[in-house]
Design an enzyme around this catalytic site. Sequence first.
Site, PDB file in Angstrom:
ATOM      1  N   SER A  22      28.656  66.268  57.241  1.00  0.00           N
ATOM      2  CA  SER A  22      28.423  67.567  56.616  1.00  0.00           C
ATOM      3  C   SER A  22      29.604  68.582  56.544  1.00  0.00           C
ATOM      4  O   SER A  22      30.298  68.592  57.567  1.00  0.00           O
ATOM      5  CB  SER A  22      27.193  68.263  57.340  1.00  0.00           C
ATOM      6  OG  SER A  22      27.145  69.849  56.707  1.00  0.00           O
ATOM      7  N   GLN A  55      29.486  71.468  56.420  1.00  0.00           N
ATOM      8  CA  GLN A  55      29.613  72.708  57.205  1.00  0.00           C
ATOM      9  C   GLN A  55      30.144  72.494  58.522  1.00  0.00           C
ATOM     10  O   GLN A  55      30.396  73.820  59.071  1.00  0.00           O
ATOM     11  CB  GLN A  55      27.817  72.849  56.997  1.00  0.00           C
ATOM     12  CG  GLN A  55      27.554  73.293  55.824  1.00  0.00           C
ATOM     13  CD  GLN A  55      25.790  73.408  55.626  1.00  0.00           C
ATOM     14  OE1 GLN A  55      25.253  73.438  56.681  1.00  0.00           O
ATOM     15  NE2 GLN A  55      25.036  73.562  54.625  1.00  0.00           N
ATOM     16  N   ARG A 110      14.231  72.414  47.413  1.00  0.00           N
ATOM     17  CA  ARG A 110      14.708  71.954  46.276  1.00  0.00           C
ATOM     18  C   ARG A 110      13.922  70.734  45.718  1.00  0.00           C
ATOM     19  O   ARG A 110      13.823  70.564  44.420  1.00  0.00           O
ATOM     20  CB  ARG A 110      16.045  71.379  46.704  1.00  0.00           C
ATOM     21  CG  ARG A 110      17.178  72.458  47.102  1.00  0.00           C
ATOM     22  CD  ARG A 110      18.658  71.956  46.661  1.00  0.00           C
ATOM     23  NE  ARG A 110      19.530  72.892  47.447  1.00  0.00           N
ATOM     24  CZ  ARG A 110      19.798  74.388  47.044  1.00  0.00           C
ATOM     25  NH1 ARG A 110      19.242  74.407  45.754  1.00  0.00           N
ATOM     26  NH2 ARG A 110      20.455  74.992  47.586  1.00  0.00           N
ATOM     27  N   SER A 117      25.491  79.997  49.518  1.00  0.00           N
ATOM     28  CA  SER A 117      26.625  79.658  50.207  1.00  0.00           C
ATOM     29  C   SER A 117      27.778  80.755  50.301  1.00  0.00           C
ATOM     30  O   SER A 117      28.316  80.799  51.319  1.00  0.00           O
ATOM     31  CB  SER A 117      27.280  78.331  49.408  1.00  0.00           C
ATOM     32  OG  SER A 117      26.100  77.564  49.388  1.00  0.00           O
ATOM     33  N   LYS A 135      19.009  66.555  55.273  1.00  0.00           N
ATOM     34  CA  LYS A 135      18.730  67.972  54.800  1.00  0.00           C
ATOM     35  C   LYS A 135      17.552  68.430  55.242  1.00  0.00           C
ATOM     36  O   LYS A 135      17.044  67.844  56.446  1.00  0.00           O
ATOM     37  CB  LYS A 135      18.871  68.005  53.181  1.00  0.00           C
ATOM     38  CG  LYS A 135      20.300  67.684  52.552  1.00  0.00           C
ATOM     39  CD  LYS A 135      21.234  68.665  52.830  1.00  0.00           C
ATOM     40  CE  LYS A 135      22.389  68.516  52.065  1.00  0.00           C
ATOM     41  NZ  LYS A 135      23.418  69.495  52.115  1.00  0.00           N
ATOM     42  N   SER A 185      31.072  66.783  50.124  1.00  0.00           N
ATOM     43  CA  SER A 185      31.041  68.158  49.739  1.00  0.00           C
ATOM     44  C   SER A 185      32.132  68.684  49.950  1.00  0.00           C
ATOM     45  O   SER A 185      32.330  70.005  50.395  1.00  0.00           O
ATOM     46  CB  SER A 185      29.780  68.860  50.422  1.00  0.00           C
ATOM     47  OG  SER A 185      28.583  67.995  50.570  1.00  0.00           O
ATOM     48  N   LYS A 227      13.420  79.916  50.739  1.00  0.00           N
ATOM     49  CA  LYS A 227      14.423  79.400  51.345  1.00  0.00           C
ATOM     50  C   LYS A 227      15.973  79.791  50.748  1.00  0.00           C
ATOM     51  O   LYS A 227      16.870  80.085  51.262  1.00  0.00           O
ATOM     52  CB  LYS A 227      14.473  78.015  51.845  1.00  0.00           C
ATOM     53  CG  LYS A 227      15.593  77.357  52.546  1.00  0.00           C
ATOM     54  CD  LYS A 227      15.664  76.029  53.083  1.00  0.00           C
ATOM     55  CE  LYS A 227      16.858  75.445  53.834  1.00  0.00           C
ATOM     56  NZ  LYS A 227      16.821  76.268  55.030  1.00  0.00           N
ATOM     57  N   ARG A 269      15.873  63.556  51.644  1.00  0.00           N
ATOM     58  CA  ARG A 269      15.515  63.785  50.296  1.00  0.00           C
ATOM     59  C   ARG A 269      15.487  62.500  49.870  1.00  0.00           C
ATOM     60  O   ARG A 269      14.838  62.587  48.379  1.00  0.00           O
ATOM     61  CB  ARG A 269      16.363  64.699  49.513  1.00  0.00           C
ATOM     62  CG  ARG A 269      16.347  66.045  50.317  1.00  0.00           C
ATOM     63  CD  ARG A 269      17.549  67.014  49.611  1.00  0.00           C
ATOM     64  NE  ARG A 269      17.192  68.515  50.089  1.00  0.00           N
ATOM     65  CZ  ARG A 269      17.960  69.500  49.910  1.00  0.00           C
ATOM     66  NH1 ARG A 269      19.125  69.288  49.542  1.00  0.00           N
ATOM     67  NH2 ARG A 269      17.601  70.689  50.078  1.00  0.00           N
ATOM     68  N   ASP A 317      23.449  69.096  46.415  1.00  0.00           N
ATOM     69  CA  ASP A 317      22.338  69.818  46.049  1.00  0.00           C
ATOM     70  C   ASP A 317      21.708  69.855  44.839  1.00  0.00           C
ATOM     71  O   ASP A 317      20.483  70.493  44.561  1.00  0.00           O
ATOM     72  CB  ASP A 317      22.662  71.404  46.680  1.00  0.00           C
ATOM     73  CG  ASP A 317      22.865  71.742  47.893  1.00  0.00           C
ATOM     74  OD1 ASP A 317      22.313  70.413  48.791  1.00  0.00           O
ATOM     75  OD2 ASP A 317      23.367  72.650  48.659  1.00  0.00           O
TER      76      ASP A 317
END
Length: 436
Positions: A153, A155, A384, A25, A325, A181, A408, A329, A298
């Site tokens: 997100s 991001q 993950r 990150s 993701k 997040s 990854k 998940r 995460d």
Amino acid sequence: MSDTVHLEKANPSLVGTIALNGSKSISNRALIALALADANPAQWLTNLSTSKDTITLEALLAQTDRTTFDAGDAGTTFRFMTAYLAIQPGTQVLTGSARMKERPIGTLVDALTTLGANIRFLEKEGYPPLEIGEWNKESTQTMPEVAIHAGTSSQFLSALLLIAPYLPKGLRLIPQGNMVSRSYLDMTIALMHYFGAIVTQHQDYIEVAPGNYAPRNLTVEADWSAASYWYSMAAISDRVDLRLTGLFEHSWQGDSVLSRMMERLGVATHFEEGGVRLQKNGQPPRLFFEWDFIQCPDIAQTLAVTCAALGVQGLFTGLETLFVKETDRITALKNELKKIGVSFTKLPAQFSKKSPDKTFYMVSQKAEWPPEQPPQFVTYGDHRMAMSFAPLALLQPIIIEDPAVVGKSYPDFWENLKTVGFRIETNTKSITKTHT
């Protein structure tokens, strides 16, 4: 037949030293900032992540053919490149893997378009691939502002903020809804400050002044997300004396909450020069573990598997982003935990009357092992999933499909396991049970 690894460990102890990879990150944010500053990252960055995502981003930023950019399955890379390319000259195509084409990008594209970007969807509306043309250089007399939904997100917000100093009038960013997040957004702002951007946080918005980044030397902290798998092993092990190098006590990473989180599961963290030392804290794991993962999604998979291994009942919230993701998940956890007799269940709505805006998931039962052969866990193309389930090998032999997927974010994961005594075989038909 897909590739597999067979994992086992002759004794459930964990002793040694692990040099962790640099944070993906932090690395990815630093690469964008230095690219905008027209600076060579090799000159300024130490301990840059060797993850596939970071290598992909670094290669795309250095790419001389400026027509088509392929981010593969790297979600952060795709989102950051969308914003980065939007302010570059010429017209480019940004694409990715089949899974990437299923991950929504419309929220970010809409925000960029509002500010002056020229982007169109080449296939499905709201999804990659994208054709990104030149920015509309007609600027307003005042600082532009854009409101963006913050519940999908962080991001998207980070991508906008990273390019904001290079917009003609800067940017006023207004997050709307419940932010997920948040720690990653705080990381972005801290890194922007570090490289000289002027960022001001207000109660309802974030303001970035026009300017540029000034290159500075940066040692990238080790990845706390990667550390989570070692914390899980420490919690499951009978005896622990493990050093993880490169972690900082005062971290930009939200996943550094692990040191407090894992205290509840019997792991003590001692911060030393150059990293941390993990040992048992002398207390048994709590029978009930509750955590809101909205700031650290995460590591939710890691904690779900750890609770299952220890027989700890877990109550999890803040998992909203896990559906979009590398895989879904939530479904992946349900499917794979079921193989060892553990349920991962969404609780009924009436359970959350006191917190109606939250969805609760429960980890129930202690892991029970199939009587005849080791359980074989599917990773769904998600790094993950592979690493979260690997610590179970401290209890019984296990099989994990598609081991290369860890590249990854943590390409040295399997080799690091070998250094502390894990036995790893690739694509063997059977594995001998050596302990119970």
